[in-house]
Motif scaffolding. Structure first.
Motif, PDB file in Angstrom:
ATOM      1  N   ARG A 286       0.775  -1.385   0.065  1.00 15.41           N
ATOM      2  CA  ARG A 286       0.124   0.080   0.051  1.00 15.41           C
ATOM      3  C   ARG A 286       0.918   1.117   0.104  1.00 15.41           C
ATOM      4  O   ARG A 286       1.821   1.429   0.912  1.00 15.41           O
ATOM      5  CB  ARG A 286      -0.867  -0.093   1.087  1.00 15.41           C
TER       6      ARG A 286
ATOM      7  N   ASN B   7      -0.405   4.669  -0.373  1.00 17.43           N
ATOM      8  CA  ASN B   7      -1.316   5.767   0.225  1.00 17.43           C
ATOM      9  C   ASN B   7      -0.878   7.031  -0.361  1.00 17.43           C
ATOM     10  O   ASN B   7      -0.877   8.089   0.035  1.00 17.43           O
ATOM     11  CB  ASN B   7      -0.739   5.914   1.742  1.00 17.43           C
TER      12      ASN B   7
ATOM     13  N   GLU C 282     -12.871  -1.911  -7.394  1.00 16.82           N
ATOM     14  CA  GLU C 282     -12.165  -0.982  -6.706  1.00 16.82           C
ATOM     15  C   GLU C 282     -10.774  -0.751  -7.459  1.00 16.82           C
ATOM     16  O   GLU C 282      -9.950   0.037  -7.135  1.00 16.82           O
ATOM     17  CB  GLU C 282     -11.998  -1.314  -5.419  1.00 16.82           C
TER      18      GLU C 282
ATOM     19  N   SER D 151      -7.218   2.464  -3.269  1.00 21.44           N
ATOM     20  CA  SER D 151      -6.446   3.030  -2.046  1.00 21.44           C
ATOM     21  C   SER D 151      -4.891   2.817  -2.364  1.00 21.44           C
ATOM     22  O   SER D 151      -4.253   3.193  -1.366  1.00 21.44           O
ATOM     23  CB  SER D 151      -6.810   2.014  -0.880  1.00 21.44           C
TER      24      SER D 151
ATOM     25  N   THR E 241      -3.194   0.535  -3.405  1.00 23.09           N
ATOM     26  CA  THR E 241      -2.534  -0.673  -3.045  1.00 23.09           C
ATOM     27  C   THR E 241      -2.125  -1.420  -4.341  1.00 23.09           C
ATOM     28  O   THR E 241      -3.073  -1.795  -5.230  1.00 23.09           O
ATOM     29  CB  THR E 241      -3.558  -1.689  -2.204  1.00 23.09           C
TER      30      THR E 241
END
Length: 473
Positions: free
Chosen positions: A115, A117, A445, A464, A466
């Protein structure tokens, strides 16, 4: 070569084959499929000893490589592999192709993830290596990422907004990728001033630590650039379209010298057409997709670089037919795999995928030949990613397309599916299979999908930020 005359009526088949000279036996085995070789080796202990013959595995892998990329770095020298690596490479290729031949290929092994971010994208995949190139938009950096160790190996500043992206160029131990890029997060050519062309180089291979560096940059001087093209010698920009000609500007990557030329229109010049350009050997190929055809022409690079040739001589390769629909997505392929371009059209219901075949040759400076499109229709609607862009990805050899679709028929409750559409350049046929995904990856997603064809790995990025790596080999 020693020869023997065998009395087949008095010998069993297994015994007669075992009496063949070793070089003849290897010649026969080197011309059959791996599955048949493995079955043969399992029939007798004496035959199984042939397994330790390095030349047999070299021949098998070279035959396999003509059909599908091998699960090793695409530019790796097979002749330098030891016997153990040759066998391991062949068996992994077998495992991948057997999996993709299933009605629904399944993930194999560990699912890796990391991830970040922060806003990012996947720029390029080095075929067969464990390396990808990422763009961290907020920081404006390109990052060389190891997808096995899930860590950064190197980074370099390039800018925040990518405006144009060139074909990546591969050669032994080196990967080049070019961009038109701006430091402005929301670029407007009327307000933000000139953009910049940058070329990054990734060096990799068993004998060296992977590295990333910028090898070229120059301000863009061609008005309204439409596409970039790149090889190990040159990067060029095509744009400034008028009713009579395109303007092409070619930069020498080694000397920073620049040559500009005018290309007279022999291809359709209407604004609805998608323009692509690629350097293949000593030629620059231009492609324009129209309503019912793909038009292709090419120029000799030496003519483009010669100030005494204006305009340069044009070779018209032809107009190649397709169904009546403009392609919304178009990308140049690698001619060594028998595909020059791929285009997709969206309709109701479903979509059409087109592979544009070309002659496949080991000649480094070919003049290619082309044929009409091979088409595949998917009846389900293509789903969008969270940013309302169609969720579509290409393999790095252009023979495979990933498409996320959903059945929108009334009462249908089936979840979205990621389909793999495969093109066979030998038979000019296609095959479509749904790819099974791990349960913790939600397709709705996913922001982007990429396929590393050599080792059969999906590279997915979700909303997200990732990064997921899923192997099918």
């Amino acid at each position: 070569m020693t020869s023997q005359i065998l009395d087949m009526s008095s010998l069993k088949l297994g015994r007669s084959f075992s009496q063949l000279p070793g070089d003849i036996m290897l010649e026969i085995l080197g011309n059959v499929d791996l599955e048949d070789v493995l079955s043969f080796l399992a029939t007798c202990r004496n035959f199984y000893s042939v397994r330790e013959t390095r030349s047999l595995w070299l021949r098998l892998l070279k035959r396999m490589d003509r059909r599908h990329p091998l699960p090793c770095s695409f530019d790796e020298d097979l002749t330098k592999m030891d016997l153990h690596r040759l066998i391991a490479t062949a068996m992994r290729a077998r495992r991948l192709q057997n999996n993709l031949a299933r009605d629904e290929p399944q993930p194999i092994g560990l699912i890796r993830s990391h991830r970040f971010n922060q806003d990012m994208d996947v720029l390029g995949i080095i075929p067969g290596a464990d390396l990808i190139l990422l763009h961290i938009r907020g920081r404006g950096i390109a990052c060389l990422w190891d997808i096995s160790a899930m860590k950064s190996l190197a980074s370099v500043y390039i800018g925040r907004t990518i405006l144009l992206y060139s074909d990546a160029h591969f050669e032994r131990g080196k990967f080049l990728i070019g961009f038109e890029i701006s430091d402005e997060p929301d670029f407007d050519p009327d307000e933000n001033g000139p953009s910049v062309i940058r070329v990054l180089e990734v060096k990799h291979g068993s004998a060296q630590q992977p590295s990333l560096r910028e090898v070229f940059h120059v301000p863009v001087t061609t008005p309204f650039p439409e596409c970039l093209f790149l090889d190990s010698r040159y990067i060029g920009v095509l744009g400034d379209r008028t009713e009579e000609a395109y303007r092409v500007c070619i930069y020498d990557l080694n000397s920073d010298s620049k040559v500009s030329s005018q290309l007279q229109h022999v291809l359709p010049s209407d604004a609805e057409s998608g323009l692509q350009a690629s350097i293949i050997g000593d030629y620059l190929y231009l492609m324009v997709e129209e309503e019912e055809q793909l038009s292709i022409c090419h120029y000799a690079i030496r003519d483009l670089l010669s100030s005494g040739v204006n305009p340069p001589h044009t070779v018209m390769d032809g107009n190649f037919t397709k169904t009546s629909s403009i392609g919304c997505f178009h990308n140049s392929g690698l001619h060594l795999r028998g595909v020059i371009a791929v285009s997709l059209s969206f309709g109701n219901p479903g979509m059409i995928v087109r592979f544009w075949p070309t002659s496949s040759t080991d000649n480094p400076n070919p003049e290619l030949t082309f044929t009409n499109a091979v088409e595949k229709t998917l009846r389900h609607s293509v789903i969008s990613n969270p940013y309302d862009a169609e969720l579509i990805g290409m393999g790095n050899c252009a023979n495979d397309i990933l498409i996320a679709t959903k059945d929108h028929r009334p009462r249908s409750r089936s979840p979205p599916t990621l389909h793999l559409v495969r093109f066979d350049p030998d038979t000019h046929t296609t095959r479509t299979v749904p790819l099974a995904l791990p349960s913790n990856i939600i397709l709705q997603e996913i922001v982007s999908v990429h396929l590393e064809e050599c080792k059969g790995r999906l590279i997915l990025l979700d909303e997200s930020w990732t990064l997921w790596v899923v192997s099918y080999s």
